[in-house]
Design an enzyme around this catalytic site. Structure first.
Site, PDB file in Angstrom:
ATOM      1  N   GLY A 154       0.830  -1.197   0.000  1.00 16.84           N
ATOM      2  CA  GLY A 154       0.000   0.000   0.000  1.00 16.84           C
ATOM      3  C   GLY A 154       0.867   1.250   0.000  1.00 16.84           C
ATOM      4  O   GLY A 154       2.024   1.231   0.428  1.00 16.84           O
ATOM      5  N   CYS A 155       0.312   2.347  -0.463  1.00 15.34           N
ATOM      6  CA  CYS A 155       1.089   3.587  -0.593  1.00 15.34           C
ATOM      7  C   CYS A 155       1.504   4.134   0.773  1.00 15.34           C
ATOM      8  O   CYS A 155       2.665   4.443   1.013  1.00 15.34           O
ATOM      9  CB  CYS A 155       0.297   4.632  -1.376  1.00 15.34           C
ATOM     10  SG  CYS A 155      -1.385   4.906  -0.786  1.00 15.34           S
TER      11      CYS A 155
END
Lengths: 344, 344, 344, 344
Positions: free
Chosen positions: C147-148
């Site tokens: 995930g970012c």
């Protein structure tokens, strides 16, 4: 206190009317309607009203019943039947949409794909640009509040057209608006990522405010005024800047023209003609009902350029609606509209 | 590897050249100069280069010495003497400023308040718009890289002017640019609070790119092309959109015109003519060397409107400079310029 | 050339993969799928590809058939069955969503409301943070791309957690992301008018990246790492800045700590530890695969603060996916990811 | 009408005071001073006042002479001598800078590098946070108007600190502000291109509002309150959002805590505690004097998070100054501050 209602109180125009009317000393919000949010509080959609205005959305009939004057903030084509009902009960209506902006059914039909169904209402209605129609607005029962772009371009051109100084044909209005102009409903064009750091034209030479501008300027000119109008989207919330290119019939003396503009708008509370050399900018009119106008001459090419700026949600919509209300109700025209523009 | 230097490497143009050249496979940055930051690393001004390019600013002479080709990113009026020095040493110069954009000393003098001091250099120089002058660029020793607005308006109009389809006088170019266009130095107009949530015109009908556009289009037309050009500032970093209004000599067949545009730019790697009905937008060309062009006709008023978009820092400046470099050095014209536009 | 396909090529991650892969010299886009746009060109949704990449969306099976390696850019919960099919055909899969990010089915189930349906796939999959798992990624058939936010927080903390320097509990990650993070689908939160000129937190202490961060840092620490994570929305397109507050177990010598960080990330091509005194900023990493990290100490309160910045669409998503692809295919890890950050 | 003057009327605080006071019904602007613009009209700097307020900048002494109450909008360190002069003439002073915010000369000296030169003035002065000191403000001759961040963090924490519910040490305030906070003078950090599309921290754990917050909260707590405070810059004009992380001494019952907050602020006209589940956002308080507060609990990690939002130029500065003026002059506290927040 005059009782004022809003039909269609969930859109941006309704919300802005509520915000501005909260500081009006002569009227009271009687009721606000919504079809989809009936029974809910306004602050459930617009939390900026939380703890300040906890009015609950009602239905149209309640608004009509409880109000002396009614603002209609509806999509085009939905106002006629409501206005009919209200007028019968002797209420004053200010339609914020396009349904009562036209004298010409032909133009309305061509651009809005709808007939004038109750012709009598249209005969009674007045186009609510105070700088053009103040004396008729005073007596009106139905006011068609002008379009945002139309207000901007008409205020830019009124002194020129009225003085017969420019060619009536071939006018170019290159207009730029903030994103509130496209409303509260979700769409590709107002998705943040699609407009942030971008800039684009839309409805090129095909925007519905074109015939509105042409009809009103032609009525002043007594000649057929024609313009090419291209709107663009600026990645900001509020504001319209119109750059209007015209061809003078004779060589222009700018000092003289500036004087003419100043004289033309001298008694107007909300139109400010900037000194020669200054340039109108959106951030000098934001959050206010003012319109700034600056004049420029490209002598070599004989093009006279008028730049006008206003806040599309105030002078371009809700503020102008309230100005019209003040006129028709005999109040001081600036009541509730005294806010100085927010420079930042 | 060809050795490439940059004189004036602290401004936005210099920084953008460095960014783009980092991905060029046929050249090597030999040296970069700065008068005020000499001895410092580039990343001390532009931390995006931190750990990637730690080159140290040197002085002009070192850049000339170490380079085969030199980009000059200097304020107008400072390039002549440096170019003279470099050309004597048989280096190729690409001037990113305005000093070598003009054939007419009269126009240059009028708008830039400076003579051509070394006339011989100007005779040797070529205006670096590849779509117009590719064959001359190939042989050039000195290239005057075009202005950002000029590139945008010229690409919009070249096929029309070249075909003789429109009135050469009375053209209107309503242009809008992002804030990088006004450079790295601090000024009121690019203070965040002054431009954010605003929009304004500047240098109304008085911008220095006007004579540049007129000279180049006139050279194509063989007639005197005249335009009214008004630039506006958009609160975004990058991008120019030009809305260009023209008057066709005859009624326009849009299908045919679209074909003409497509044919005109068929072999061009960076100019894309959009399908009829589409509208050029800044966010479709950002961070790339592409120029998008869309065509629109207001038949009722016989106005033909061309919209062109490009990134002012790439096709409007550093990218076009690299394109010119590729041409003059005989490389593939797209080398180092393959980046797909960043839609967000 | 290795054939690379994308399943789910209409979302922002798919579009960014396409943009970045266009400049990759060792792979070729074989096919891209879309359920709703099948048969249409990519440029009909993303006009930045107009005239550059006119690939036509196909269906999933065609993508699997034609590709050696497949990126999946799908909403959470949809990847398992496709990955199963692809792996059976001996294709490598890089899942850009959350389905293969977890070792713990319990955590996945709690936060994503879904079981691991094909357990065997999860056993084979590797969490694709190169700085943590490079050696496993090399051999992987299935990679769960991080995930970012998780990438941003994990890179900030890895050296601290790995060194055992801070309390494993009570970590606070105050994170801020641009609007591309919430994707292409229209929603209230990414309507321009709702986020422009605003700033807000969302999913307060309830974001799905929390367990992802905790699982990975705990695996490094061998202790139970716990954090309070609050994401906020910045009105910009791209970028994440995480301000991470930690409590050192012992008094910190910043020079020493800085050295430790530099050493930890020495061999990493994309992580840059800034000099002490510098502060990481989003505009120094935009449009690139770099992550900037800066270190700060509030000695009086014994809080060690790590700030990390990256571009959520590149190192936080598509770029990291390509980095993983380069690793698993044995390419130079920087291939296709050489872009210098765009400072403006 | 009470005569009100402004010393230092060219900065953002002075301009915002003028904007807000234009709608105040009980006071009149008597005079405004500027050292560098003396003799010029306000609208020459702030064209939003064009045709509305054409007051001419005078000098300090004239302002003192003509006014009953004086706002000082000066850089830190310049107010003492002017306040002394004014107080001698029996005028009330509201200092918008930091010079009268501190009880502790030690803290002031450490952070502002300046002594209390006229000790007597500081003994007489009151810290102008109405929610904390209303009864003292009523009687004050000198009011030190709080810092913008300080107001935001103190309002977030007052009920918790006052109730003794949280650990007094180890509080973390992660704050984010719009760019007006850094003022009208040109600097790198507020150059458009440098902050647009970016986000960054500054003065990490080293901002001058830290000791101000600590002093005031400690005075409430009777214990030594300590916090780590990191400000960040948001690319917007107005607004502060503070995310404040605290550690409860005991497990928190959120319903109960919410009731406590509501009760604490019940009589406050400008502090709105949002319903549980709602999240405070900047666009719900912009252009208004309101502060929104929302409460959040990360039970698993026992962190209580308070989010507060206000407009840094209104409740964080000019609006709070006017609120203080209303209190000291015995007016309705909301006079001139009735504006509903502008949601867009």
């Amino acid at each position: 206190m005059v009782q004022v209602g809003i039909i269609g109180g969930t859109g941006y125009v309704g919300a802005e009317l509520l915000r501005l009317l909260s500081n009006h000393n002569k009227v009271k919000i009687s009721a606000v309607s919504s079809t989809s949010y009936s029974g809910k509080t306004i602050s459930s959609i617009y939390p900026n009203f939380y703890g300040i205005n906890e009015i609950v959305y009602e239905n149209e009939d309640e608004v009509i019943e409880k109000s002396d004057l009614i603002f209609l903030g509806l999509p085009s084509g939905l106002s006629e039947s409501i206005v009919e009902k209200a007028v019968k009960k002797n209420k004053i209506c200010i339609d914020m949409g396009a349904d009562f902006r036209f004298k010409s059914e032909t133009a309305y039909k061509k651009w809005y794909k709808k007939d004038f169904e109750i012709m009598d209402l249209h005969k009674k209605s007045v186009y609510g640009l105070p700088e053009l129609n103040r004396k008729y607005i005073k007596e009106a029962k139905i006011i068609g509040n002008p379009g945002c772009y139309a207000t901007s371009v008409e205020l830019a051109l009124l002194p020129l057209i009225s003085g017969g100084f420019i060619e009536e044909k071939g006018i170019i209005a290159d207009c730029k608006s903030g994103v509130t102009g496209s409303g509260r409903s979700l769409k590709e064009g107002s998705h943040f990522v699609n407009c942030n750091e971008s800039f684009s034209a839309y409805k090129v030479a095909n925007h519905r405010h074109t015939p509105e501008i042409e009809e009103n300027l032609s009525s002043v000119s007594k000649k057929d005024v024609k313009l090419t109008f291209i709107p663009h989207l600026i990645p900001i919330n509020r504001g319209i800047l119109s750059t209007v290119y015209t061809t003078p019939k004779d060589k222009i003396d700018m000092e003289k023209l500036h004087e003419d503009y100043c004289k033309f708008y001298k008694a107007e509370p909300f139109v400010k003609v900037l000194p020669l050399g200054e340039v109108a900018k959106i951030n000098n009119v934001r959050l206010s009902n003012y319109c700034h106008i600056s004049l420029h001459y490209d002598e070599e090419n004989n093009k006279l350029v008028i730049i006008s700026c206003l806040d599309n949600m105030v002078k371009g919509s809700a503020g102008q609606g309230i100005q019209n209300m003040n006129i028709v109700l005999g109040f001081d025209e600036k009541e509730g509209l005294n806010a100085v523009p927010a420079i930042f």
